[in-house]
Scaffold this motif. Sequence first.
Motif, short mmCIF file in Angstrom:
data_model
loop_
_atom_site.label_atom_id
_atom_site.label_comp_id
_atom_site.label_asym_id
_atom_site.label_seq_id
_atom_site.Cartn_x
_atom_site.Cartn_y
_atom_site.Cartn_z
N VAL A 108 0.89 -1.21 0.02
CA VAL A 108 0.03 0.08 -0.09
C VAL A 108 0.78 1.29 0.08
CG1 VAL A 108 -1.95 -1.10 1.24
CG2 VAL A 108 -0.25 0.04 2.49
N ALA A 109 2.00 1.21 0.31
CA ALA A 109 2.99 2.42 0.55
C ALA A 109 4.21 2.65 -0.28
CB ALA A 109 3.03 2.71 1.95
N TYR A 110 4.46 1.42 -0.99
CA TYR A 110 5.88 1.69 -1.71
C TYR A 110 5.73 2.02 -3.19
CZ TYR A 110 9.08 0.05 1.78
OH TYR A 110 10.05 -0.19 3.00
N PRO A 111 6.23 3.04 -3.37
CA PRO A 111 5.94 3.65 -4.90
C PRO A 111 6.88 2.52 -5.86
CG PRO A 111 7.94 4.74 -3.60
CD PRO A 111 7.10 4.18 -2.66
N GLY A 112 7.96 1.86 -5.52
CA GLY A 112 8.73 1.04 -6.51
C GLY A 112 7.77 -0.27 -6.78
N PHE A 113 6.94 -0.44 -5.77
CA PHE A 113 6.07 -1.70 -6.11
C PHE A 113 4.88 -1.32 -6.78
CE2 PHE A 113 2.18 -4.20 -5.00
CZ PHE A 113 2.71 -5.41 -5.36
N PHE A 114 4.32 -0.20 -6.50
CA PHE A 114 3.09 0.37 -7.52
C PHE A 114 3.64 0.49 -8.87
CE2 PHE A 114 0.66 3.68 -9.40
CZ PHE A 114 -0.56 3.50 -8.99
N ALA A 115 4.86 1.12 -9.11
CA ALA A 115 5.60 1.34 -10.50
C ALA A 115 5.52 -0.19 -11.21
CB ALA A 115 6.64 2.05 -10.45
N THR A 116 6.06 -1.23 -10.54
CA THR A 116 6.14 -2.32 -10.93
C THR A 116 5.03 -3.14 -11.13
OG1 THR A 116 8.24 -2.90 -9.53
CG2 THR A 116 7.11 -4.87 -10.52
N ALA A 117 3.93 -2.87 -10.58
CA ALA A 117 2.45 -3.41 -10.69
C ALA A 117 1.97 -3.08 -11.93
CB ALA A 117 1.61 -3.16 -9.44
N ILE A 118 2.05 -1.61 -12.19
CA ILE A 118 1.28 -0.75 -13.24
C ILE A 118 2.45 -1.28 -14.56
CG2 ILE A 118 0.87 1.46 -14.44
CD1 ILE A 118 -0.87 0.35 -12.14
N TYR A 119 3.58 -1.64 -14.27
CA TYR A 119 4.38 -2.03 -15.54
C TYR A 119 3.87 -3.58 -16.09
CZ TYR A 119 7.74 -5.25 -17.62
OH TYR A 119 8.27 -6.41 -18.20
N ARG A 120 3.58 -4.37 -15.03
CA ARG A 120 3.37 -5.60 -15.23
C ARG A 120 1.83 -5.54 -15.97
NH1 ARG A 120 7.22 -8.85 -14.24
NH2 ARG A 120 8.38 -8.82 -11.98
N PHE A 121 0.93 -4.88 -15.43
CA PHE A 121 -0.31 -4.56 -16.33
C PHE A 121 -0.10 -4.05 -17.70
CE2 PHE A 121 -2.44 -3.32 -12.12
CZ PHE A 121 -2.50 -4.62 -11.65
N ALA A 122 0.63 -3.22 -17.79
CA ALA A 122 0.91 -2.61 -19.33
C ALA A 122 1.62 -3.51 -20.09
CB ALA A 122 1.69 -1.42 -18.71
N GLN A 128 -0.53 -7.86 -25.91
CA GLN A 128 -1.70 -8.27 -26.61
C GLN A 128 -1.66 -7.18 -27.84
OE1 GLN A 128 -4.02 -8.90 -22.71
NE2 GLN A 128 -5.49 -8.42 -24.26
N GLN A 129 -0.46 -6.37 -27.99
CA GLN A 129 -0.42 -5.44 -29.17
C GLN A 129 -1.70 -4.25 -29.13
OE1 GLN A 129 -0.29 -7.77 -32.93
NE2 GLN A 129 1.88 -8.58 -32.43
N LEU A 130 -1.98 -4.29 -27.82
CA LEU A 130 -2.76 -2.99 -27.66
C LEU A 130 -2.22 -1.66 -27.76
CD1 LEU A 130 -5.38 -4.49 -25.37
CD2 LEU A 130 -5.57 -4.22 -27.66
N HIS A 131 -2.13 -0.66 -28.82
CA HIS A 131 -1.27 0.54 -28.59
C HIS A 131 -1.82 1.62 -27.90
CE1 HIS A 131 0.94 -1.65 -31.79
NE2 HIS A 131 -0.09 -1.82 -32.47
N THR A 132 -1.21 2.45 -27.43
CA THR A 132 -1.27 3.53 -26.73
C THR A 132 -1.88 3.11 -25.42
OG1 THR A 132 -2.12 4.66 -28.75
CG2 THR A 132 -2.82 5.57 -26.80
N LEU A 133 -2.91 2.48 -24.90
CA LEU A 133 -3.35 1.96 -23.79
C LEU A 133 -2.08 1.56 -22.79
CD1 LEU A 133 -5.63 1.88 -21.92
CD2 LEU A 133 -6.27 -0.50 -22.73
N PRO A 134 -1.26 0.81 -23.44
CA PRO A 134 -0.15 0.37 -22.14
C PRO A 134 0.78 1.61 -21.90
CG PRO A 134 0.28 -0.39 -24.36
CD PRO A 134 -1.09 -0.06 -24.12
N ARG A 135 0.91 2.56 -22.87
CA ARG A 135 1.62 3.86 -22.54
C ARG A 135 0.98 4.58 -21.74
NH1 ARG A 135 6.04 4.79 -25.68
NH2 ARG A 135 6.47 6.22 -23.67
N LEU A 136 -0.44 4.67 -21.70
CA LEU A 136 -1.03 5.53 -20.81
C LEU A 136 -0.74 5.01 -19.29
CD1 LEU A 136 -4.65 6.03 -22.29
CD2 LEU A 136 -2.57 7.88 -21.98
N PHE A 137 -0.84 3.83 -19.23
CA PHE A 137 -0.53 3.16 -18.03
C PHE A 137 1.00 3.50 -17.41
CE2 PHE A 137 -3.60 -0.82 -17.29
CZ PHE A 137 -4.68 -0.07 -17.82
#
Length: 268
Positions: A108-122, A128-137
Amino acid sequence: MEQLFQRGQGNFPSFPDKKLAISFADQLFAFLFTPRRDSIEQLLAIYEGLRDIFSSLVFDVLKDEVIAKQQAVVFFDAIPDIYQWLLKDAAAIVEFDPAAESIEEVLVAYPGFFATAIYRFAHQLHTQQLHTLPRLFSEYAHSRTGIDIHPGAQIGTSFFIDHGTGIVIGGTAVIGNHVKIYHGVTLGALNVAKELAHKKRHPTIEDNVIIYSGATILGGNTTVGNHSVIGGNVWLTHSVEPHSIVYHKSEVVVRDKNPLPEPLNFVI
Protein backbone atom coordinates in the motif's frame (compact mmCIF):
# COMPACT_ATOMS: atom_id res chain seq x y z
CA MET A 1 -10.61 24.79 -38.43
CA GLU A 2 -12.75 22.07 -39.96
CA GLN A 3 -10.01 19.52 -39.20
CA LEU A 4 -10.25 20.37 -35.50
CA PHE A 5 -13.95 19.51 -35.44
CA GLN A 6 -13.34 16.27 -37.36
CA ARG A 7 -10.82 15.04 -34.81
CA GLY A 8 -11.54 11.40 -33.96
CA GLN A 9 -13.68 10.93 -37.08
CA GLY A 10 -12.94 9.19 -40.37
CA ASN A 11 -9.36 7.93 -40.63
CA PHE A 12 -8.09 10.00 -37.73
CA PRO A 13 -6.73 7.68 -35.00
CA SER A 14 -8.88 7.07 -31.95
CA PHE A 15 -7.57 7.06 -28.40
CA PRO A 16 -8.69 5.47 -25.15
CA ASP A 17 -10.16 7.76 -22.52
CA LYS A 18 -7.14 8.84 -20.45
CA LYS A 19 -9.05 9.49 -17.23
CA LEU A 20 -10.86 6.17 -17.55
CA ALA A 21 -7.57 4.36 -18.19
CA ILE A 22 -6.01 5.85 -15.04
CA SER A 23 -9.12 5.03 -13.04
CA PHE A 24 -9.04 1.45 -14.32
CA ALA A 25 -5.36 1.04 -13.37
CA ASP A 26 -6.06 2.33 -9.84
CA GLN A 27 -9.16 0.16 -9.43
CA LEU A 28 -7.39 -2.97 -10.65
CA PHE A 29 -4.46 -2.36 -8.27
CA ALA A 30 -6.87 -1.77 -5.38
CA PHE A 31 -8.88 -4.88 -6.29
CA LEU A 32 -5.76 -7.05 -6.13
CA PHE A 33 -3.94 -5.53 -3.16
CA THR A 34 -6.33 -3.64 -0.88
CA PRO A 35 -7.75 -5.74 2.00
CA ARG A 36 -11.49 -6.20 1.57
CA ARG A 37 -14.42 -7.55 3.55
CA ASP A 38 -16.68 -7.89 0.53
CA SER A 39 -18.67 -11.03 -0.09
CA ILE A 40 -17.88 -13.32 -3.03
CA GLU A 41 -20.88 -11.88 -4.85
CA GLN A 42 -19.62 -8.33 -4.31
CA LEU A 43 -16.12 -9.24 -5.48
CA LEU A 44 -17.53 -10.86 -8.61
CA ALA A 45 -19.54 -7.72 -9.32
CA ILE A 46 -16.40 -5.57 -8.97
CA TYR A 47 -14.51 -7.99 -11.21
CA GLU A 48 -17.18 -7.86 -13.91
CA GLY A 49 -17.26 -4.07 -13.65
CA LEU A 50 -13.50 -3.95 -14.28
CA ARG A 51 -13.91 -6.19 -17.34
CA ASP A 52 -16.58 -3.85 -18.70
CA ILE A 53 -14.34 -0.81 -18.20
CA PHE A 54 -11.46 -2.58 -19.93
CA SER A 55 -13.66 -3.56 -22.87
CA SER A 56 -14.76 0.05 -23.18
CA LEU A 57 -11.14 1.26 -23.25
CA VAL A 58 -10.23 -1.22 -25.98
CA PHE A 59 -13.39 -0.42 -27.95
CA ASP A 60 -12.40 3.26 -27.96
CA VAL A 61 -9.34 2.28 -30.01
CA LEU A 62 -10.51 -0.66 -32.12
CA LYS A 63 -14.19 0.26 -32.62
CA ASP A 64 -15.04 -3.45 -32.61
CA GLU A 65 -17.11 -4.73 -29.68
CA VAL A 66 -16.38 -8.42 -30.33
CA ILE A 67 -12.61 -7.93 -30.45
CA ALA A 68 -12.74 -5.66 -27.41
CA LYS A 69 -14.43 -8.41 -25.38
CA GLN A 70 -11.92 -10.99 -26.67
CA GLN A 71 -9.05 -8.78 -25.60
CA ALA A 72 -10.65 -8.43 -22.17
CA VAL A 73 -10.80 -12.22 -21.82
CA VAL A 74 -7.10 -12.53 -22.69
CA PHE A 75 -6.10 -9.77 -20.27
CA PHE A 76 -8.11 -11.02 -17.31
CA ASP A 77 -7.03 -14.61 -17.92
CA ALA A 78 -3.47 -13.36 -17.38
CA ILE A 79 -4.26 -11.57 -14.12
CA PRO A 80 -3.76 -14.60 -11.78
CA ASP A 81 -0.22 -15.12 -13.10
CA ILE A 82 0.54 -11.40 -12.91
CA TYR A 83 -0.74 -11.38 -9.33
CA GLN A 84 1.63 -14.22 -8.36
CA TRP A 85 4.57 -12.42 -9.98
CA LEU A 86 3.72 -9.26 -8.06
CA LEU A 87 3.57 -11.12 -4.76
CA LYS A 88 7.13 -12.30 -5.45
CA ASP A 89 8.14 -8.71 -6.22
CA ALA A 90 6.66 -7.56 -2.91
CA ALA A 91 8.33 -10.41 -1.02
CA ALA A 92 11.71 -9.40 -2.47
CA ILE A 93 11.23 -5.86 -1.17
CA VAL A 94 10.37 -7.14 2.31
CA GLU A 95 13.39 -9.45 2.28
CA PHE A 96 16.00 -6.93 1.20
CA ASP A 97 14.79 -3.50 2.32
CA PRO A 98 15.60 -3.03 6.02
CA ALA A 99 12.98 -0.28 6.22
CA ALA A 100 10.15 -2.57 5.09
CA GLU A 101 8.34 -3.93 8.13
CA SER A 102 5.66 -6.03 6.40
CA ILE A 103 4.34 -7.07 3.04
CA GLU A 104 1.17 -5.08 3.77
CA GLU A 105 3.28 -1.91 4.04
CA VAL A 106 4.92 -2.66 0.69
CA LEU A 107 1.59 -3.28 -1.04
CA VAL A 108 0.00 0.00 0.00
CA ALA A 109 2.89 2.42 0.52
CA TYR A 110 5.88 1.60 -1.69
CA PRO A 111 6.11 3.56 -4.97
CA GLY A 112 8.55 1.00 -6.41
CA PHE A 113 6.00 -1.75 -5.99
CA PHE A 114 3.21 0.37 -7.45
CA ALA A 115 5.34 1.20 -10.50
CA THR A 116 6.20 -2.48 -10.93
CA ALA A 117 2.53 -3.47 -10.72
CA ILE A 118 1.45 -0.93 -13.33
CA TYR A 119 4.36 -2.02 -15.52
CA ARG A 120 3.21 -5.66 -15.34
CA PHE A 121 -0.34 -4.65 -16.32
CA ALA A 122 1.02 -2.51 -19.16
CA HIS A 123 3.39 -5.21 -20.35
CA GLN A 124 0.49 -7.64 -20.71
CA LEU A 125 -1.33 -5.05 -22.81
CA HIS A 126 1.83 -4.61 -24.86
CA THR A 127 2.03 -8.36 -25.56
CA GLN A 128 -1.59 -8.17 -26.74
CA GLN A 129 -0.47 -5.50 -29.21
CA LEU A 130 -2.85 -2.92 -27.80
CA HIS A 131 -1.32 0.41 -28.74
CA THR A 132 -1.46 3.61 -26.68
CA LEU A 133 -3.29 2.06 -23.69
CA PRO A 134 -0.14 0.45 -22.19
CA ARG A 135 1.70 3.76 -22.60
CA LEU A 136 -1.08 5.55 -20.73
CA PHE A 137 -0.57 3.08 -17.89
CA SER A 138 3.20 3.48 -17.80
CA GLU A 139 3.08 7.28 -18.03
CA TYR A 140 0.57 7.36 -15.18
CA ALA A 141 2.96 5.35 -12.99
CA HIS A 142 5.80 7.63 -14.14
CA SER A 143 3.93 10.78 -13.14
CA ARG A 144 2.97 9.32 -9.77
CA THR A 145 6.27 7.68 -8.77
CA GLY A 146 9.04 9.19 -10.89
CA ILE A 147 9.78 5.69 -12.23
CA ASP A 148 9.66 5.35 -16.02
CA ILE A 149 9.37 1.74 -17.23
CA HIS A 150 8.46 1.19 -20.86
CA PRO A 151 5.74 -1.47 -21.31
CA GLY A 152 7.91 -3.33 -23.81
CA ALA A 153 10.70 -4.05 -21.32
CA GLN A 154 11.00 -7.67 -20.21
CA ILE A 155 11.41 -8.02 -16.42
CA GLY A 156 11.73 -11.31 -14.55
CA THR A 157 10.44 -12.35 -11.14
CA SER A 158 11.28 -10.96 -7.70
CA PHE A 159 12.10 -7.52 -9.07
CA PHE A 160 13.25 -5.08 -6.39
CA ILE A 161 13.11 -1.28 -6.71
CA ASP A 162 14.33 0.73 -3.72
CA HIS A 163 13.18 4.37 -3.52
CA GLY A 164 12.94 4.42 -7.31
CA THR A 165 12.80 8.12 -8.14
CA GLY A 166 14.52 8.81 -11.45
CA ILE A 167 14.68 5.22 -12.71
CA VAL A 168 14.38 4.87 -16.51
CA ILE A 169 14.05 1.46 -18.19
CA GLY A 170 13.88 1.43 -21.98
CA GLY A 171 11.49 -0.55 -24.12
CA THR A 172 13.94 -3.23 -25.32
CA ALA A 173 15.66 -3.75 -21.96
CA VAL A 174 15.75 -7.34 -20.68
CA ILE A 175 16.00 -7.87 -16.92
CA GLY A 176 16.37 -11.28 -15.32
CA ASN A 177 15.17 -12.66 -12.00
CA HIS A 178 16.06 -11.33 -8.53
CA VAL A 179 17.44 -8.02 -9.84
CA LYS A 180 17.70 -5.03 -7.50
CA ILE A 181 17.71 -1.46 -8.81
CA TYR A 182 18.12 1.73 -6.81
CA HIS A 183 17.05 5.29 -7.56
CA GLY A 184 18.46 7.26 -10.47
CA VAL A 185 19.38 4.21 -12.57
CA THR A 186 19.06 4.44 -16.36
CA LEU A 187 18.91 1.43 -18.68
CA GLY A 188 19.02 3.32 -21.93
CA ALA A 189 20.13 3.44 -25.56
CA LEU A 190 23.43 4.55 -27.04
CA ASN A 191 21.70 5.87 -30.13
CA VAL A 192 18.17 7.22 -30.46
CA ALA A 193 18.05 7.31 -34.27
CA LYS A 194 14.53 6.61 -35.56
CA GLU A 195 15.71 3.88 -37.94
CA LEU A 196 16.72 1.82 -34.89
CA ALA A 197 13.17 1.78 -33.55
CA HIS A 198 12.76 -1.97 -34.11
CA LYS A 199 16.27 -2.94 -32.99
CA LYS A 200 17.37 -3.92 -29.49
CA ARG A 201 18.68 -0.63 -28.10
CA HIS A 202 18.72 -1.21 -24.36
CA PRO A 203 20.88 -3.45 -22.16
CA THR A 204 20.36 -6.95 -20.82
CA ILE A 205 20.66 -7.44 -17.06
CA GLU A 206 21.05 -11.08 -16.04
CA ASP A 207 19.85 -12.76 -12.82
CA ASN A 208 20.82 -11.61 -9.31
CA VAL A 209 22.37 -8.30 -10.37
CA ILE A 210 22.43 -5.24 -8.09
CA ILE A 211 22.56 -1.78 -9.67
CA TYR A 212 23.17 1.05 -7.22
CA SER A 213 21.91 4.62 -7.44
CA GLY A 214 22.91 6.88 -10.29
CA ALA A 215 24.31 4.14 -12.54
CA THR A 216 23.78 4.48 -16.30
CA ILE A 217 23.95 1.38 -18.50
CA LEU A 218 23.54 1.91 -22.24
CA GLY A 219 23.33 -0.10 -25.45
CA GLY A 220 21.51 -3.08 -26.90
CA ASN A 221 24.70 -5.16 -27.00
CA THR A 222 25.56 -4.41 -23.38
CA THR A 223 25.03 -7.34 -21.01
CA VAL A 224 25.62 -7.32 -17.27
CA GLY A 225 26.45 -10.88 -16.26
CA ASN A 226 24.64 -12.66 -13.45
CA HIS A 227 25.51 -11.99 -9.80
CA SER A 228 27.32 -8.75 -10.72
CA VAL A 229 27.26 -5.51 -8.73
CA ILE A 230 27.19 -2.15 -10.51
CA GLY A 231 28.22 0.64 -8.17
CA GLY A 232 26.73 4.09 -7.84
CA ASN A 233 27.30 6.65 -10.61
CA VAL A 234 28.91 4.11 -12.96
CA TRP A 235 28.66 4.90 -16.70
CA LEU A 236 28.70 1.56 -18.55
CA THR A 237 28.53 1.02 -22.31
CA HIS A 238 30.11 -2.42 -22.64
CA SER A 239 29.36 -5.88 -21.28
CA VAL A 240 30.75 -7.25 -18.02
CA GLU A 241 31.27 -10.88 -17.10
CA PRO A 242 29.21 -12.67 -14.43
CA HIS A 243 30.25 -12.08 -10.80
CA SER A 244 31.83 -8.71 -11.66
CA ILE A 245 32.03 -5.67 -9.41
CA VAL A 246 32.03 -2.40 -11.33
CA TYR A 247 32.51 0.84 -9.45
CA HIS A 248 33.21 4.49 -10.09
CA LYS A 249 36.36 5.71 -8.37
CA SER A 250 36.50 9.35 -7.41
CA GLU A 251 38.75 11.24 -5.04
CA VAL A 252 37.23 13.06 -2.12
CA VAL A 253 39.46 15.44 -0.17
CA VAL A 254 38.38 16.70 3.24
CA ARG A 255 40.26 19.43 5.03
CA ASP A 256 39.61 21.62 8.02
CA LYS A 257 38.51 25.08 6.89
CA ASN A 258 39.55 26.61 10.24
CA PRO A 259 43.05 28.17 10.42
CA LEU A 260 45.73 26.35 12.34
CA PRO A 261 45.99 27.53 15.94
CA GLU A 262 48.88 29.80 16.90
CA PRO A 263 51.72 27.90 18.60
CA LEU A 264 51.76 28.27 22.38
CA ASN A 265 54.69 30.07 24.03
CA PHE A 266 55.56 28.88 27.49
CA VAL A 267 57.56 31.15 29.84
CA ILE A 268 59.31 29.38 32.67
